[in-house]
Scaffold this active site. Structure first.
Site, PDB file in Angstrom:
ATOM      1  N   GLU A  49       0.834  -1.204   0.000  1.00  0.00           N
ATOM      2  CA  GLU A  49       0.000   0.000   0.000  1.00  0.00           C
ATOM      3  C   GLU A  49       0.871   1.257   0.000  1.00  0.00           C
ATOM      4  OE1 GLU A  49      -2.194   2.649   3.296  1.00  0.00           O
ATOM      5  OE2 GLU A  49      -2.058   0.495   3.670  1.00  0.00           O
ATOM      6  N   ASP A  94       0.748   3.832  -3.111  1.00  0.00           N
ATOM      7  CA  ASP A  94       0.341   5.224  -2.920  1.00  0.00           C
ATOM      8  C   ASP A  94       1.269   6.163  -3.679  1.00  0.00           C
ATOM      9  OD1 ASP A  94      -1.130   7.430  -1.411  1.00  0.00           O
ATOM     10  OD2 ASP A  94       0.900   7.733  -0.675  1.00  0.00           O
ATOM     11  N   GLU A 151      -4.481   0.632  -3.490  1.00  0.00           N
ATOM     12  CA  GLU A 151      -3.087   1.068  -3.537  1.00  0.00           C
ATOM     13  C   GLU A 151      -2.140  -0.124  -3.452  1.00  0.00           C
ATOM     14  OE1 GLU A 151      -3.659   5.519  -1.608  1.00  0.00           O
ATOM     15  OE2 GLU A 151      -2.962   3.880  -0.330  1.00  0.00           O
ATOM     16  N   ASP A 181      -7.051   1.246   0.678  1.00  0.00           N
ATOM     17  CA  ASP A 181      -5.717   0.681   0.875  1.00  0.00           C
ATOM     18  C   ASP A 181      -5.496  -0.533  -0.023  1.00  0.00           C
ATOM     19  OD1 ASP A 181      -5.354   2.613   2.792  1.00  0.00           O
ATOM     20  OD2 ASP A 181      -5.653   1.265   4.498  1.00  0.00           O
TER      21      ASP A 181
END
EC number: 3.1.26.3
Length: 242
Positions: free
Chosen positions: A59, A63, A135, A132
């Site tokens: 994650e 991101d 990502e 999450d």
């Protein structure tokens, strides 16, 4: 209605369903373990001690990859748009609600491996977990296939949604920021010229915006008005707006 989370023989189930997941993603993993890891939430390993990794590192990576891909796209597509407005648009495209939209459109949330407590939680925490997950999938694809693979996945699946956001008329950022500051601080924001450069016929201004001795954002423009709008947009990119 929130999706039912599978929890009987969960790791084996995700492994068996990998071809179906990959079909929805439009991407085939060279390393299937990365695909499985993307679906393992921290709460799952707390209750399944034989599993020792979860998706938070993916994650974290995803991101950054998502932000970079969107930044590159906006920079190339909108060559005359000021920095502050680009920041606002990027925040709209990578915010949690957009990531939730992305993952729900792929219908993958049912494969997510959660602990019992999270499975029973029907509150806002679920949206955060789904964002999450998206990502983490971006991060897994990046590690498995590189930046181009992550880019292809993102824009093949979500180009239409991205274009809809970009087609939304840009707002009066100064007015929105003023309303926000008056509501939350009972004050109006102050703008300060930090720097100006260039000849008189082609000035470039850099302006910051402040509230209660705290800098909220910065922006550049070919006029003070444009730079103020960009600074306000930069400030608003850091807060949630309706």
């Amino acid at each position: 209605m929130l999706p039912r989370i599978l929890y009987m023989n969960p790791i084996e189930h995700v492994i068996r369903q990998a071809p179906a997941i990959e079909a929805k993603l439009g991407y085939t993993f060279k390393d299937p373990q990365l695909l499985v890891l993307a679906f393992v939430h921290r709460s799952f390993i707390n209750e399944n001690r034989e599993v020792n990794q979860h998706n938070e590192r993916l994650e974290f990576l995803g991101d950054s990859v998502l932000g970079m891909l969107i930044s590159d796209y906006l920079y190339c597509k909108l060559p005359k748009t000021p920095e502050g407005q680009l920041s606002y648009l990027r925040s709209r495209l990578v915010e949690a609600s957009s990531c939730v939209h992305y993952i729900q459109s792929l219908d993958l949330s049912g494969y997510l491996l959660l602990g019992k407590g999270e499975r029973m939680n029907d509150g806002r925490g679920r949206e955060s977990i789904l964002a999450d997950l998206f990502e983490a999938i971006i991060g897994a694809i990046y590690l498995d296939g590189g930046l181009q693979a992550a880019k292809d996945f993102l824009f093949k699946n979500f180009h239409q949604h991205i274009e809809i956001i970009l087609a939304t008329p840009l707002r009066n950022w100064k007015a929105l920021l003023q309303d926000y500051c008056q509501k939350n601080y009972q004050q109006t924001p102050l703008y300060q010229v930090l720097h100006e450069s260039g000849p008189d016929h082609s000035k470039v201004f850099q302006i910051s915006v402040w509230i209660q001795d705290r800098e909220l954002g910065r922006g550049k423009g070919t006029s003070k008005k444009e730079a103020q709008q960009a600074a306000a947009a930069d400030a608003l990119s850091r807060v949630e707006l309706p």
